[in-house]
Structures are given as C-alpha cells and as structure tokens.
Motif scaffolding. Sequence first.
Motif, mmCIF file in Angstrom:
data_model
loop_
_atom_site.group_PDB
_atom_site.id
_atom_site.type_symbol
_atom_site.label_atom_id
_atom_site.label_comp_id
_atom_site.label_asym_id
_atom_site.label_seq_id
_atom_site.Cartn_x
_atom_site.Cartn_y
_atom_site.Cartn_z
ATOM 1 N N LEU A 28 -9.278 -12.907 6.410
ATOM 2 C CA LEU A 28 -9.006 -13.526 7.710
ATOM 3 C C LEU A 28 -9.842 -12.932 8.841
ATOM 4 N N LYS A 29 -10.252 -11.677 8.661
ATOM 5 C CA LYS A 29 -11.060 -10.993 9.675
ATOM 6 C C LYS A 29 -10.372 -10.973 11.041
ATOM 7 N N GLY A 30 -9.055 -10.711 11.007
ATOM 8 C CA GLY A 30 -8.300 -10.567 12.248
ATOM 9 C C GLY A 30 -7.979 -11.842 12.974
ATOM 10 N N ARG A 31 -8.163 -12.990 12.334
ATOM 11 C CA ARG A 31 -7.905 -14.267 13.015
ATOM 12 C C ARG A 31 -6.423 -14.538 13.220
ATOM 13 N N ALA A 32 -5.555 -13.878 12.482
ATOM 14 C CA ALA A 32 -4.108 -14.064 12.623
ATOM 15 C C ALA A 32 -3.407 -12.782 12.207
ATOM 16 N N LYS A 33 -2.223 -12.573 12.767
ATOM 17 C CA LYS A 33 -1.419 -11.427 12.377
ATOM 18 C C LYS A 33 -0.640 -11.768 11.112
ATOM 19 N N LEU A 34 -0.574 -10.813 10.197
ATOM 20 C CA LEU A 34 0.165 -10.998 8.959
ATOM 21 C C LEU A 34 1.537 -10.337 9.065
ATOM 22 N N ILE A 35 2.562 -11.066 8.668
ATOM 23 C CA ILE A 35 3.940 -10.595 8.787
ATOM 24 C C ILE A 35 4.615 -10.644 7.417
ATOM 25 N N LEU A 36 5.189 -9.517 7.008
ATOM 26 C CA LEU A 36 5.964 -9.483 5.772
ATOM 27 C C LEU A 36 7.358 -10.027 6.056
ATOM 28 N N ARG A 37 7.677 -11.157 5.443
ATOM 29 C CA ARG A 37 9.003 -11.750 5.610
ATOM 30 C C ARG A 37 9.919 -11.188 4.539
ATOM 31 N N CYS A 38 10.881 -10.387 4.963
ATOM 32 C CA CYS A 38 11.793 -9.727 4.029
ATOM 33 C C CYS A 38 13.004 -10.603 3.753
ATOM 34 N N LEU A 39 13.344 -10.744 2.499
ATOM 35 C CA LEU A 39 14.547 -11.465 2.108
ATOM 36 C C LEU A 39 15.708 -10.474 2.091
ATOM 37 N N ALA A 40 16.812 -10.836 1.486
ATOM 38 C CA ALA A 40 17.972 -9.940 1.437
ATOM 39 C C ALA A 40 17.569 -8.594 0.841
ATOM 40 N N ASP A 41 18.201 -7.536 1.287
ATOM 41 C CA ASP A 41 17.755 -6.191 0.910
ATOM 42 C C ASP A 41 17.870 -5.899 -0.580
ATOM 43 N N ASN A 42 18.675 -6.688 -1.309
ATOM 44 C CA ASN A 42 18.810 -6.463 -2.753
ATOM 45 C C ASN A 42 17.957 -7.409 -3.587
ATOM 46 N N VAL A 43 17.151 -8.242 -2.926
ATOM 47 C CA VAL A 43 16.258 -9.163 -3.630
ATOM 48 C C VAL A 43 14.959 -8.440 -3.962
ATOM 49 N N THR A 44 14.440 -8.644 -5.160
ATOM 50 C CA THR A 44 13.231 -7.956 -5.602
ATOM 51 C C THR A 44 11.979 -8.739 -5.241
ATOM 52 N N GLU A 45 11.018 -8.058 -4.620
ATOM 53 C CA GLU A 45 9.703 -8.649 -4.364
ATOM 54 C C GLU A 45 8.929 -8.598 -5.671
ATOM 55 N N THR A 46 8.423 -9.750 -6.120
ATOM 56 C CA THR A 46 7.938 -9.861 -7.496
ATOM 57 C C THR A 46 6.643 -9.099 -7.770
ATOM 58 N N SER A 47 5.769 -8.937 -6.763
ATOM 59 C CA SER A 47 4.475 -8.318 -7.049
ATOM 60 C C SER A 47 4.542 -6.795 -7.119
ATOM 61 N N LYS A 105 7.677 -5.221 -7.567
ATOM 62 C CA LYS A 105 8.870 -4.917 -8.368
ATOM 63 C C LYS A 105 9.823 -3.965 -7.647
ATOM 64 N N LYS A 106 9.913 -4.111 -6.354
ATOM 65 C CA LYS A 106 10.874 -3.325 -5.567
ATOM 66 C C LYS A 106 11.695 -4.277 -4.699
ATOM 67 N N SER A 107 12.913 -3.869 -4.373
ATOM 68 C CA SER A 107 13.721 -4.688 -3.482
ATOM 69 C C SER A 107 13.172 -4.568 -2.061
ATOM 70 N N TYR A 108 13.468 -5.566 -1.247
ATOM 71 C CA TYR A 108 12.987 -5.512 0.140
ATOM 72 C C TYR A 108 13.620 -4.345 0.893
ATOM 73 N N GLY A 109 14.823 -3.987 0.518
ATOM 74 C CA GLY A 109 15.448 -2.812 1.120
ATOM 75 C C GLY A 109 14.660 -1.547 0.827
ATOM 76 N N GLU A 110 14.186 -1.412 -0.414
ATOM 77 C CA GLU A 110 13.364 -0.248 -0.793
ATOM 78 C C GLU A 110 12.024 -0.269 -0.065
ATOM 79 N N LYS A 114 11.916 1.097 3.390
ATOM 80 C CA LYS A 114 12.086 2.547 3.530
ATOM 81 C C LYS A 114 10.734 3.256 3.616
ATOM 82 N N ASP A 115 9.669 2.512 3.308
ATOM 83 C CA ASP A 115 8.319 3.067 3.390
ATOM 84 C C ASP A 115 7.478 2.144 4.276
ATOM 85 N N LEU A 116 7.745 2.174 5.575
ATOM 86 C CA LEU A 116 7.071 1.281 6.505
ATOM 87 C C LEU A 116 5.575 1.564 6.607
ATOM 88 N N LYS A 117 5.175 2.789 6.295
ATOM 89 C CA LYS A 117 3.742 3.100 6.339
ATOM 90 C C LYS A 117 2.974 2.257 5.331
#
Length: 221
Positions: free
Chosen positions: A81-100, A102-107, A110-113
């Motif tokens: 994108l070369k900075g053309r738009a801001k990217l936002i991580l849309r978090c689902l329920a904290d116990n739902v697993t992000e597939t790529s 393999k961690k829950s959104y709650g987990e 916990k590592d915002l960095k």
Amino acid sequence: SVIQTIFSRPSTFDAIMGMYTLDDMAGLHPQQIWVNVEFDGFYRDHNLDIEDYLLKLPKDYPIAYISSPDISFLKSIGGKLKGRAKLILRCLADNVTETSVKKSYGEILKDLKSVKAFASGIMVPRNYVWPVNNNLYLLPPTSLVKDAHALGLEVHVGSFANDILTSYNYSYDPAAEYLQFINNPDFTVDGLMTDFPPTASGAVGKHCELFHVEKAKCIFG
C-alpha cells in the motif's frame, strides 16, 4: 425486574435501500472511506483476489482505513500500500482464534507491540474497553486504550447499536454509552463503529459543544 429492549428491529426500511458497493460510496464523494475485509480466505474460495482489487482502485478513491480480522492479509497488503491507507486489526471475541497465527484475539492483544509491527490500530468490541459483570453493571475499564495509545496505536470500538443489551449504568440511553468511551477523565477512543450513526453523531456533537472541542477532533468512524 426491568426488561431491556426487544432483540428485533422494525421492518420499516426493509427493501427500501439496497446494499451499497464501494463504487457507490465513492460516488457520494465522502472525505474518507473505511473498507473492512472480513476474511480474505472467503474471496479466495470464490476465485476472487481482494488484495489485487484494493490495490487497483482509482487513486481518487479516499480509502483511509482498511480493516480485517485476518492478520496474514494485513501483513500481505501492508507492504504494497505504501502508506496509502491505515491498516486496522479488527478483533473478534477474545476467545475466538485468529486462523493465521493460531492465537485467540484476547492473547494477541496482550502483545500490542506485535500488532504495531503490521497495523496502525485496532478495532475491538466495546466490552474489551468497558467490561460488564453478569448483572450487566459496568466494571472498571481495562487498560487497553492507554496501552495501545502509548505505542501509537489507534483504538476504534465497535458492536454499538441502539437495540441491543447494554449495561444498566446507561439507564437505557444509547447516547450515554457512546459518551462513556469519549467523555471520561482517563481516555478517549479514536473511533466508534455503530449501526446507528445519527445517535453516535449526536452524542459526539454534544460532547464537542459542551467542552468547546474543535469539530475536526470530534469526527469518529
């Protein structure tokens, strides 16, 4: 006992307004457009390349934000994108697993960095910021907004609607709920995502008038 709103919406506007395409929205000449890509895999399953589509959009389309719950998609498109738009991580329920990853959104939160490495901000359900107990009364706010802001991450909050169950602290006033996220001494979120924009706009506008805040600083998604 007191019963909150019925979990149904009036059919008054059904079939009156169709679904808008991105081209329709651009034709209205908004200042900014937010595009949410729910799951890149869905498009690929239908032989569609959403990443290629977004990268080939006309330059005059004011795409300011692209959000997705799919971390692999955000990482992939971010380098192109070369900075053309801001990217936002849309978090689902904290116990739902992000597939790529393999961690829950709650987990993940916990590592915002690690989020900062590929996104400009996060979008979370409202209970991530102001949790409620089993009796539907507000608990103290979490440190999520402060922690994210300390790293330079924006925080947008979703899952708002006028006709869903809310905390009794708001006394059945949806405007009071919006103000809880922007008019408190500890923090202010960067955006509000709602099914009822006029209610949120009215609440934010009143906040601006009361506290003499420049309107430009009171524009929420």
